[in-house]
Scaffold this motif. Structure first.
Motif, PDB file in Angstrom:
ATOM      1  N   PHE A  77       0.827  -1.197   0.000  1.00  0.00           N
ATOM      2  CA  PHE A  77       0.000   0.000   0.000  1.00  0.00           C
ATOM      3  C   PHE A  77       0.863   1.249   0.000  1.00  0.00           C
ATOM      4  O   PHE A  77       2.067   1.197   0.235  1.00  0.00           O
ATOM      5  CB  PHE A  77      -0.911   0.003   1.241  1.00  0.00           C
ATOM      6  CG  PHE A  77      -0.172  -0.278   2.526  1.00  0.00           C
ATOM      7  CD1 PHE A  77       0.488   0.731   3.218  1.00  0.00           C
ATOM      8  CD2 PHE A  77      -0.123  -1.572   3.032  1.00  0.00           C
ATOM      9  CE1 PHE A  77       1.175   0.461   4.378  1.00  0.00           C
ATOM     10  CE2 PHE A  77       0.567  -1.851   4.211  1.00  0.00           C
ATOM     11  CZ  PHE A  77       1.218  -0.820   4.882  1.00  0.00           C
ATOM     12  N   ARG A  78       0.224   2.399  -0.280  1.00  0.00           N
ATOM     13  CA  ARG A  78       0.847   3.709  -0.165  1.00  0.00           C
ATOM     14  C   ARG A  78      -0.086   4.610   0.636  1.00  0.00           C
ATOM     15  O   ARG A  78      -1.298   4.621   0.409  1.00  0.00           O
ATOM     16  CB  ARG A  78       1.116   4.325  -1.551  1.00  0.00           C
ATOM     17  CG  ARG A  78       2.206   3.610  -2.318  1.00  0.00           C
ATOM     18  CD  ARG A  78       2.640   4.385  -3.565  1.00  0.00           C
ATOM     19  NE  ARG A  78       1.582   4.467  -4.556  1.00  0.00           N
ATOM     20  CZ  ARG A  78       0.973   5.578  -4.911  1.00  0.00           C
ATOM     21  NH1 ARG A  78       1.301   6.735  -4.339  1.00  0.00           N
ATOM     22  NH2 ARG A  78       0.043   5.570  -5.844  1.00  0.00           N
ATOM     23  N   LEU A  79       0.488   5.346   1.580  1.00  0.00           N
ATOM     24  CA  LEU A  79      -0.290   6.157   2.510  1.00  0.00           C
ATOM     25  C   LEU A  79       0.227   7.582   2.541  1.00  0.00           C
ATOM     26  O   LEU A  79       1.370   7.858   2.179  1.00  0.00           O
ATOM     27  CB  LEU A  79      -0.215   5.578   3.931  1.00  0.00           C
ATOM     28  CG  LEU A  79      -0.515   4.088   4.126  1.00  0.00           C
ATOM     29  CD1 LEU A  79      -0.236   3.687   5.563  1.00  0.00           C
ATOM     30  CD2 LEU A  79      -1.947   3.787   3.751  1.00  0.00           C
ATOM     31  N   LEU A  80      -0.633   8.479   3.021  1.00  0.00           N
ATOM     32  CA  LEU A  80      -0.247   9.865   3.239  1.00  0.00           C
ATOM     33  C   LEU A  80      -0.760  10.272   4.611  1.00  0.00           C
ATOM     34  O   LEU A  80      -1.957  10.132   4.883  1.00  0.00           O
ATOM     35  CB  LEU A  80      -0.849  10.775   2.166  1.00  0.00           C
ATOM     36  CG  LEU A  80      -0.346  12.213   2.130  1.00  0.00           C
ATOM     37  CD1 LEU A  80       1.131  12.243   1.723  1.00  0.00           C
ATOM     38  CD2 LEU A  80      -1.164  13.028   1.135  1.00  0.00           C
ATOM     39  N   PRO A  81       0.116  10.732   5.522  1.00  0.00           N
ATOM     40  CA  PRO A  81      -0.366  11.149   6.843  1.00  0.00           C
ATOM     41  C   PRO A  81      -1.376  12.285   6.713  1.00  0.00           C
ATOM     42  O   PRO A  81      -1.217  13.186   5.888  1.00  0.00           O
ATOM     43  CB  PRO A  81       0.913  11.622   7.555  1.00  0.00           C
ATOM     44  CG  PRO A  81       2.029  10.955   6.827  1.00  0.00           C
ATOM     45  CD  PRO A  81       1.584  10.857   5.398  1.00  0.00           C
ATOM     46  N   ARG A  82      -2.403  12.243   7.539  1.00  0.00           N
ATOM     47  CA  ARG A  82      -3.430  13.281   7.487  1.00  0.00           C
ATOM     48  C   ARG A  82      -3.022  14.554   8.228  1.00  0.00           C
ATOM     49  O   ARG A  82      -3.724  15.564   8.163  1.00  0.00           O
ATOM     50  CB  ARG A  82      -4.751  12.756   8.067  1.00  0.00           C
ATOM     51  CG  ARG A  82      -5.404  11.660   7.219  1.00  0.00           C
ATOM     52  CD  ARG A  82      -6.808  11.377   7.695  1.00  0.00           C
ATOM     53  NE  ARG A  82      -7.451  10.312   6.949  1.00  0.00           N
ATOM     54  CZ  ARG A  82      -8.083  10.476   5.781  1.00  0.00           C
ATOM     55  NH1 ARG A  82      -8.130  11.677   5.241  1.00  0.00           N
ATOM     56  NH2 ARG A  82      -8.653   9.461   5.174  1.00  0.00           N
ATOM     57  N   ASN A  83      -1.883  14.525   8.941  1.00  0.00           N
ATOM     58  CA  ASN A  83      -1.490  15.693   9.731  1.00  0.00           C
ATOM     59  C   ASN A  83      -0.722  16.742   8.933  1.00  0.00           C
ATOM     60  O   ASN A  83      -0.268  17.744   9.489  1.00  0.00           O
ATOM     61  CB  ASN A  83      -0.659  15.257  10.942  1.00  0.00           C
ATOM     62  CG  ASN A  83       0.673  14.608  10.544  1.00  0.00           C
ATOM     63  OD1 ASN A  83       0.951  14.447   9.366  1.00  0.00           O
ATOM     64  ND2 ASN A  83       1.464  14.240  11.534  1.00  0.00           N
ATOM     65  N   GLY A  84      -0.542  16.527   7.631  1.00  0.00           N
ATOM     66  CA  GLY A  84       0.111  17.526   6.797  1.00  0.00           C
ATOM     67  C   GLY A  84       1.602  17.348   6.629  1.00  0.00           C
ATOM     68  O   GLY A  84       2.230  18.100   5.875  1.00  0.00           O
ATOM     69  N   VAL A  85       2.216  16.400   7.311  1.00  0.00           N
ATOM     70  CA  VAL A  85       3.643  16.143   7.126  1.00  0.00           C
ATOM     71  C   VAL A  85       3.881  15.654   5.704  1.00  0.00           C
ATOM     72  O   VAL A  85       3.188  14.773   5.209  1.00  0.00           O
ATOM     73  CB  VAL A  85       4.148  15.088   8.143  1.00  0.00           C
ATOM     74  CG1 VAL A  85       5.570  14.666   7.822  1.00  0.00           C
ATOM     75  CG2 VAL A  85       4.081  15.656   9.550  1.00  0.00           C
ATOM     76  N   ARG A  86       4.863  16.253   5.029  1.00  0.00           N
ATOM     77  CA  ARG A  86       5.124  15.916   3.636  1.00  0.00           C
ATOM     78  C   ARG A  86       5.970  14.641   3.563  1.00  0.00           C
ATOM     79  O   ARG A  86       7.166  14.681   3.295  1.00  0.00           O
ATOM     80  CB  ARG A  86       5.836  17.063   2.945  1.00  0.00           C
ATOM     81  CG  ARG A  86       5.011  18.341   2.849  1.00  0.00           C
ATOM     82  CD  ARG A  86       5.819  19.443   2.245  1.00  0.00           C
ATOM     83  NE  ARG A  86       7.004  19.728   3.061  1.00  0.00           N
ATOM     84  CZ  ARG A  86       7.999  20.501   2.676  1.00  0.00           C
ATOM     85  NH1 ARG A  86       7.991  21.048   1.479  1.00  0.00           N
ATOM     86  NH2 ARG A  86       9.031  20.729   3.485  1.00  0.00           N
TER      87      ARG A  86
END
Length: 333
Positions: free
Chosen positions: A80-89
């Protein structure tokens, strides 16, 4: 190859996991966090709270349409690939698996193409990576190059990540998380070219306009999102469900052409959609009509012909009283 001594079981406590897997996330069977690796905790910052739901911590970029960790494992083949929801790039990628009979879920993450940006933004050091991880050595080599080379490399990585994200977004309906018309057309053309066996279901929501007219578009969007969730629950990972416009949906059921099987799938979907929905205390009553065709009815299946027959089948279902599924035989000209 996996092997272990008979009668022996390996039990790892969270301290050991943190040492060997500083980017791990351990979840219970409901997708709630039990422990965070120390480096992942730095990425998530104030969101790294025991009990936090997976879907509240991350936006899933791949596999498309997945929201919960259970859907990620079911649809992504454990990748999988994820993106943190807290805005960290920091775009994350990883592997996941269920542990034994307890139902716990272990995810092991890495930064992938966003390593350099993550190291700079979070001020990461060797201590934040496993001793066997070559991430810092690779970073030191990159830093040894000229400033121009570093910037060009960073730009290429960002462009590649943006390209992959754009491709995924271009194939996904943002409201329901299902595939969109472009994606399902590509799948349908590929299946027809391969002479594959599949069922094609065209679905339209009954009384959806009344929901929009009486309760507003927010209620309509709520209903569409709920229908998207129902389709994900009723179909397998290899099937393709798409919202093709308005309240219209298209489903490709891969490897299934038996009429009773396709009729049963359609009737289960209809039964779920007919169950009462409530938006802000107001009932949203809709049903669904489905037209069904089979690729195996044609010696040389063509997407346009199957779609036209599915449309006629859908019309027949609505004409017969709505809230039902009708299968028509698609015949060559």
């Amino acid at each position: 190859m996996h092997a272990e001594l008979p009668g022996h079981r390996l039990d790892l406590d969270t301290r050991t996991l943190a040492h060997f897997m500083p980017m791990h996330l351990l979840l219970d069977s409901d997708g709630r966090a039990l422990s965070f690796g120390p480096t992942l905790a730095r990425v998530l910052q104030d969101d790294a709270i025991p009990g936090a739901l997976f879907e509240d911590l991350f936006e899933v970029r791949s596999p498309g349409g997945a929201v919960t960790v259970q859907e990620v494992l079911a649809r992504g083949g454990n990748r999988f690939r994820l993106l943190p929801r807290n805005g960290v790039r920091a775009g994350l990628r990883g592997l996941g698996m269920r542990l034994g009979d307890e139902g716990k879920i272990l995810l092991n993450l890495s930064f992938g193409n966003d390593l350099i940006a993550a190291v700079r933004e979070l001020a990461l050091t060797d201590a934040d990576f496993a001793a066997t991880d070559l991430a810092m050595e690779l970073l030191y080599l990159a830093e040894a190059n000229s400033a121009v080379t570093r910037e060009l490399r960073g730009l290429n990585l960002r462009l590649e990540g943006a390209r992959m994200a754009a491709e995924e977004e271009a194939m996904t309906d943002p409201l329901t998380g299902l595939r969109n018309r472009r994606a399902v057309d590509l799948v349908l053309e590929r299946m027809c070219a391969a002479r594959a066996s599949f069922g094609l279901l065209q679905m339209d929501l009954d009384f959806f306009k009344a929901v929009n007219d009486t309760l507003g578009h927010a209620a309509g969007d709520f209903v569409l999102g709920a229908v998207g969730q129902i389709l994900r629950e009723q179909l397998r990972a290899e099937d393709c469900a798409a919202r093709i416009g308005g309240d219209e949906f298209l489903v490709i059921v891969v490897g299934r052409s038996d009429p009773k099987t396709l009729q049963g799938i359609a009737e289960r979907i209809i039964a779920r959609i007919c169950q009462p929905m409530e938006f802000e205390g107001q009932p949203c009553q809709v049903s669904a009509s489905i037209g069904i065709v089979r690729s195996t009815d044609l010696a040389d299946p063509q997407a346009a012909q199957l779609l036209a027959t599915a449309d006629r089948a859908l019309y027949s279902a609505k004409h017969a009283g709505r809230g039902r599924a009708v299968l028509l035989v698609s015949r060559g000209e």
